[in-house]
Each structure stands twice: as structure tokens, then as C-alpha cells.
Motif scaffolding. Structure first.
Motif, mmCIF file in Angstrom:
data_model
loop_
_atom_site.group_PDB
_atom_site.id
_atom_site.type_symbol
_atom_site.label_atom_id
_atom_site.label_comp_id
_atom_site.label_asym_id
_atom_site.label_seq_id
_atom_site.Cartn_x
_atom_site.Cartn_y
_atom_site.Cartn_z
ATOM 1 N N THR A 109 0.524 -1.293 -0.284
ATOM 2 C CA THR A 109 0.166 -0.220 -0.152
ATOM 3 C C THR A 109 0.909 1.007 0.148
ATOM 4 O O THR A 109 2.087 0.897 -0.368
ATOM 5 N N ASN A 137 -6.339 -0.891 -11.076
ATOM 6 C CA ASN A 137 -6.162 -0.313 -9.800
ATOM 7 C C ASN A 137 -7.414 -0.579 -9.492
ATOM 8 O O ASN A 137 -7.620 -0.047 -8.277
ATOM 9 N N ASN A 139 -8.361 -2.429 -6.120
ATOM 10 C CA ASN A 139 -7.339 -2.142 -5.063
ATOM 11 C C ASN A 139 -8.233 -1.657 -3.432
ATOM 12 O O ASN A 139 -7.100 -2.096 -3.047
ATOM 13 N N ASN A 140 -9.339 -2.076 -4.372
ATOM 14 C CA ASN A 140 -10.010 -2.346 -2.717
ATOM 15 C C ASN A 140 -11.135 -2.781 -2.069
ATOM 16 O O ASN A 140 -10.559 -4.224 -2.463
ATOM 17 N N ASP A 141 -11.952 -2.995 -1.559
ATOM 18 C CA ASP A 141 -12.726 -4.106 -0.467
ATOM 19 C C ASP A 141 -13.271 -4.925 -1.536
ATOM 20 O O ASP A 141 -13.856 -6.128 -1.223
ATOM 21 N N MET A 162 -2.832 -2.887 -2.313
ATOM 22 C CA MET A 162 -4.126 -2.089 -1.288
ATOM 23 C C MET A 162 -4.518 -0.687 -1.614
ATOM 24 O O MET A 162 -3.521 -0.499 -0.777
ATOM 25 N N GLY A 163 -5.432 -0.609 -1.203
ATOM 26 C CA GLY A 163 -5.637 1.501 -1.366
ATOM 27 C C GLY A 163 -6.473 2.200 -0.622
ATOM 28 O O GLY A 163 -7.162 0.827 0.028
ATOM 29 N N ALA A 164 -6.326 2.665 0.470
ATOM 30 C CA ALA A 164 -7.464 3.181 1.523
ATOM 31 C C ALA A 164 -7.841 4.894 0.987
ATOM 32 O O ALA A 164 -6.695 5.577 0.665
ATOM 33 N N ASN A 165 -8.831 5.120 1.401
ATOM 34 C CA ASN A 165 -9.216 6.435 1.343
ATOM 35 C C ASN A 165 -9.828 6.400 3.221
ATOM 36 O O ASN A 165 -10.823 7.323 3.754
ATOM 37 N N GLU A 169 -9.564 -0.050 6.441
ATOM 38 C CA GLU A 169 -9.471 -0.160 4.854
ATOM 39 C C GLU A 169 -8.651 -1.157 5.338
ATOM 40 O O GLU A 169 -8.577 -2.245 4.219
ATOM 41 N N THR A 173 -8.447 -5.488 4.047
ATOM 42 C CA THR A 173 -8.089 -6.428 3.012
ATOM 43 C C THR A 173 -6.466 -6.755 3.429
ATOM 44 O O THR A 173 -6.479 -7.876 2.902
ATOM 45 N N HIS A 191 -5.494 11.284 0.310
ATOM 46 C CA HIS A 191 -7.025 11.660 0.608
ATOM 47 C C HIS A 191 -7.052 11.997 2.446
ATOM 48 O O HIS A 191 -7.916 10.947 2.968
#
Ligand code: ATP
Ligand code: UDP
Ligand code: MG
Length: 452
Positions: A109, A137, A139-141, A162-165, A169, A173, A191
Motif C-alpha cells: 500500500t 487499480n 485495490n479496494n474491498d 491495496m488502497g485506502a481512503n 480499510e 484487505t 485522501h
């Protein structure tokens, strides 16, 4: 996908089976979109902001779906597994698939460069074996489970972005991915609106290390990390830095930054190797350090690193070179922006030939830090000695102002009537175009392509 029966699906998701004649029915594909139904797939009905996919049940059955994962029993002639929350059930199914896989899995991440590092790591590991990696991309849930569903018994490695805002999160993941090695690529003001503060960003990204098993490897960027991160006693912790220092296990030396490529020597705990990277910018060397650490932690050799990186290509929208004519180049970095990636890109433009123009849109989602971040980018443009800054939107006016070589526009059409003649008039020109996703700065790149 690694297949399972309907009975297994119900067990994994703690769901209730309805309308089923045969619970040994085998599921070997998943779809969440009625417009893309694979033959004999399981359709997972998710509720989004715009649609409730339960409404498409009839249609997906006609299209060939074999079973449904739903939150209520539907009046359609198709086997169904009913669960409380289809998003959570999707995660449970993905975690099960991951557990069945023999692939060695790494995860990453960070605020910037996740996709770039993911592509590099996948390129390296592909030298050694069959490698699955996050598409685009996703990369979220939802994206992370969709990626894991693509695992097959043939995969030797997997690289998961794995991304997050928002907080928790990454914890979620990572608990699904259970990566053998993981890293936070860097921490920037991305973010911020969702995380509250830079400390909030650090805490949320650091959740990834909690998901690495005891015998796994935590990889830390010494140039961008948090003192508050904690590691488990038996985890291996590897550090990397752009600056050689005693604590760094991975670092570069003999760096030669060319216009669109970079040569350097990569130092690792298993030896050193000459690298020619077909990508510009110091930040991409940092990305190589990250990718090499991930790859070595699951068995890659120095030769795999050298050969894999030689095949790496710029990702469209990420400092992607678009040649307008022999001496006129656009660096299309329009995919997204935060202060860190903006300043990294300005350092690349600084080294480019001819008249150097930064075309910049607003950076979004920065909350209370928005003005600060735009000012900082303006100062970086000034220090880089760029020839011209054109900004468009609202807050980006601060970039123009602090660059001391800027002109601001409220609409792109006005910017283009100034930019295009200037680019035509100069003999050698390098133009960097960048802004947040919401600024859609690709409009400027497309207009430039049409005029040359
Ligand atoms: P997203 O959060 O949207 O998934 P990402 O973290 O996957 O983004 P990339 O898509 O790889 O990041 O790159 C986004 C932007 O950041 C591009 O402009 C790229 O040039 C820049 N960038 C890539 N690596 C770094 C880095 N190490 N430091 C700063 N900027 C970087
Ligand atoms: N969906 C679908 N068919 C459609 C439109 C949407 O199956 O014609 C699905 C979509 O794939 C998603 C869910 O419905 O799984 C919710 O869609 P929405 O667009 O609201 O959510 P988003 O994808 O933006 O999260
Ligand atoms: Mg990405």
C-alpha cells in the motif's frame, strides 16, 4: 479461480442455501456485474451508490449465471446462498481462495506509486514463475477479492495492491490477502479528507504490517515512515532508502538520471546488481527498491530483478511519455495527483530538455491541508527553475502564484489557447500535465495530440 462447491460456499460465508437441487454444484468463476457474466459463474449481488445488483438477478440467470450470492431470497429459478452482507461474504470467499492457493503472495500500500511498484514486482517475479497481479487499480474491498478470485492452482506468485481512503480499510484487505511480505511505499497528503491528518494516513497505511504473519517480512521505506509502526517479534524487517545509510538493507548508488531512463547500482542483502530502468525519475528508483525487497523476500534472484525491470514499461497516465514531434514531448501524468507525486513529477520535468512547461489542475481530497499542499507544489516548481506554469481550476491558482512563472485559467479552453501556440513556437519543448482524477487533465493531453 480455485473452484468450490455450493455447499462449501455456504460454509465459508455462513450462508443459507436456497432453491438448490444439488449442493455439489461446482463454482469456478465469479461476477459482480450483470454486464459481464462469465459462463457458469457465481453472481455476487452488491449494493453500490447507484445500483442494487439484486435487481439484475433475472437478467444474470438468463445470461448464464449458475448460482447467486444474495442478501434476500429472490424469485428467480437459480440456486442461491443467502448471507447478511454480500460484501463481507465476498471477502470471506476471497480469503478462502487465498488459503487454498500455493502461490507466494506479497502485498503493498502507500500514498503514491502502488501501481508502479506492483507492475515492477510482477515483472520481476514473472521471470521466476507464473505471477498473478492486481489488474489496473482494483485495490479496494471489492477489487482485492476480485483479484484473488483470479488465482489458479498454477500460480507461483501473486502481487496485490491495496488502497485506502479511510481507516481500517487496509486492515480489512490485508486480513484477506495475508501477504508473506508487505510494505507501505510512502506517506503523502493523499485522501487527507478521509484520514483527518498526516498521522492518520501513517496509522491507516501501517495496518498492513499487522497482517503480515510472524515469519513474514515487513519492508519499510526509511525516507517515508512512521515511528509509531510496530512489528511482530519474529517478523523480518527490511529497510530501504534512496540514501546509503547503515540501517538500509536496500539502497542505490552510482545513479545516472537520464531524460526517460535511469541507470544505477542496486544494493540488496543478497548482493549488488547494475540496473537500467526504462523509466524516469528518482522516485522510480525508490519504487525499484520497494519492488526488489518484495520480490527477494519470496525468492527472486538479482538476475530476475535485472531482467524483470528491463521489461518494465511506463503505466499510461503515470509519467507516460507521449511524443508530439521529434523534439516535443508530453509527460502524461494525468491519472492522479497529491503533493508528493506532484513534486516527484516536477523533479522529472526539471531534467527534461528545452522549454519546460508544467500544466497543472487542482489536487482534490486534501481537506484542511489543501492550500498548504498547493503552495508547496508552487514553491517546488519555482525551485526547479521551470520556464512556465499554466494552472487551471481553483486552488491550483496557488501553484501558479508561488511558482513565480505561472498563469492561471478557470477553464481548460482558455488554457489551451495560450498553451498550444506557445508549444508550437518553441523548437524543443517538454510539457508535464498533471492533476487529480477529478481535474481530468487528460483533456489537455488529448487536445495537444490533435494539434501536432
Ligand atoms: P492510486 O492510489 O490511485 O492507486 P498509486 O499509489 O497506485 O495510485 P501510481 O498509479 O503508481 O500510484 O502513480 C500515481 C502517481 O504517483 C503518478 O503520477 C506517478 O508518477 C507518481 N509516483 C509513482 N511512484 C511515486 C513515488 N515513489 N513517489 C512519488 N510519486 C510517485
Ligand atoms: N451492476 C450490475 N449491472 C448494472 C449496473 C450495476 O450488475 O447494470 C452492479 C455493479 O457491478 C455493482 C453493483 O451493481 O456490483 C452496484 O453498482 P453501482 O454502480 O451502484 O456501484 P459501484 O460500482 O459504483 O460501487
Ligand atoms: Mg494504483
Amino acid at each position: 479461480m480455485i473452484s468450490l462447491t455450493l455447499a462449501q460456499l455456504a460454509q465459508v460465508t455462513q450462508g443459507q442455501v436456497e432453491s438448490v437441487a444439488d449442493t455439489t454444484l461446482l463454482i469456478s468463476a465469479v461476477s459482480t456485474d450483470s454486464r459481464k457474466i462469465a459462463e457458469n459463474c457465481l453472481f455476487i449481488a452488491l449494493k453500490g451508490e447507484r445500483f442494487d445488483a439484486h435487481d439484475f438477478a433475472q437478467q444474470v440467470v438468463v445470461s448464464g449465471a449458475k448460482a447467486l450470492l444474495v442478501e434476500r431470497k429472490l424469485e428467480v429459478d437459480c440456486p442461491q446462498v443467502i448471507v447478511k452482507d454480500t460484501r463481507i461474504a465476498m471477502g470471506q470467499l476471497a480469503a478462502w481462495v487465498r488459503q487454498q492457493s500455493r502461490a507466494r503472495i506479497v502485498g503493498l500500500t502507500g500514498s503514491s506509486g502502488k501501481t508502479s511498484v506492483k507492475e515492477m514486482t510482477a515483472s520481476i517475479l514473472s521471470e521466476r514463475g507464473k505471477t498473478l497481479y492486481t489488474a489496473g487499480n482494483l485495490n479496494n474491498d471489492i477489487g482485492v477479492p476480485l483479484t484473488l478470485f483470479r488465482l489458479t492452482n498454477d500460480d507461483d506468485f501473486a502481487v496485490i495492491e491495496m488502497g485506502a481512503n479511510h481507516p481500517n480499510e487496509i486492515a480489512y484487505t490485508t486480513s484477506i490477502v495475508k501477504p508473506e511480505a508487505a510494505l507501505v511505499n510512502n506517506l503523502f497528503a493523499a485522501h487527507l479528507a478521509g484520514f483527518g491528518s498526516p498521522e492518520g494516513v501513517a496509522k491507516a497505511k501501517g495496518e498492513i504490517y499487522q497482517g503480515v504473519p510472524e515469519e513474514g517480512t515487513a519492508i519499510v521505506n526509511l525516507d517515508s515512515y512512521s515511528e509509531k509502526w510496530q512489528f511482530q517479534p519474529r517478523q523480518t524487517v527490511w529497510y530501504y532508502s534512496l540514501t546509503p545509510q547503515a540501517k538500509a538493507d536496500f539502497y542505490p548508488s552510482d545513479i545516472q538520471v537520464k531524460q526517460l531512463t535511469t541507470d544505477f547500482v542496486l544494493h540488496t542483502p543478497v548482493g549488488s546488481v547494475d540496473i537500467t530502468l526504462p523509466l524516469p525519475g528518482l522516485h522510480n528508483i525508490a519504487n525499484v527498491l520497494a519492488a526488489s525487497a518484495l520480490a527477494i523476500s519470496v525468492g527472486a534472484s538479482l538476475e530476475d530483478i535485472k531482467n524483470g525491470l528491463a521489461k518494465t514499461q511506463a503505466v499510461p497516465g503515470r509519467l507516460y511519455p507521449v511524443r508530439l514531434s521529434e523534439h516535443k514531448v508530453v509527460l502524461d501524468d494525468t491519472y492522479n495527483a497529491n503533493d508528493g507525486s506532484m513534486i516527484a513529477a516536477i523533479h522529472v520535468l526539471e531534467k527534461m530538455p528545452g522549454y519546460r512547461i508544467l500544466v497543472v489542475g487542482d489536487m482534490g481530497e486534501l481537506g484542511d491541508y489543501a492550500e498548504d499542499c498547493h503552495q508547496r507544489v508552487g514553491v517546488a516548481a519555482k525551485q526547479a527553475g521551470l520556464d512556465k506554469v499554466f494552472s487551471v481550476g481553483q486552488l491550483s491558482e496557488l501553484i501558479s502564484q508561488f511558482s513565480e512563472c505561472g498563469e492561471h485559467f478557470t477553464v481548460k479552453a482558455d488554457l489551451l489557447t495560450r498553451l498550444i501556440p506557445l508549444a508550437q513556437q518553441k523548437d524543443v519543448v517538454s510539457i508535464l500535465v498533471k492533476g487529480s482524477r477529478s481535474s481530468a487533465m487528460e483533456d489537455v493531453v488529448n487536445a495537444l495530440k490533435e494539434c501536432f
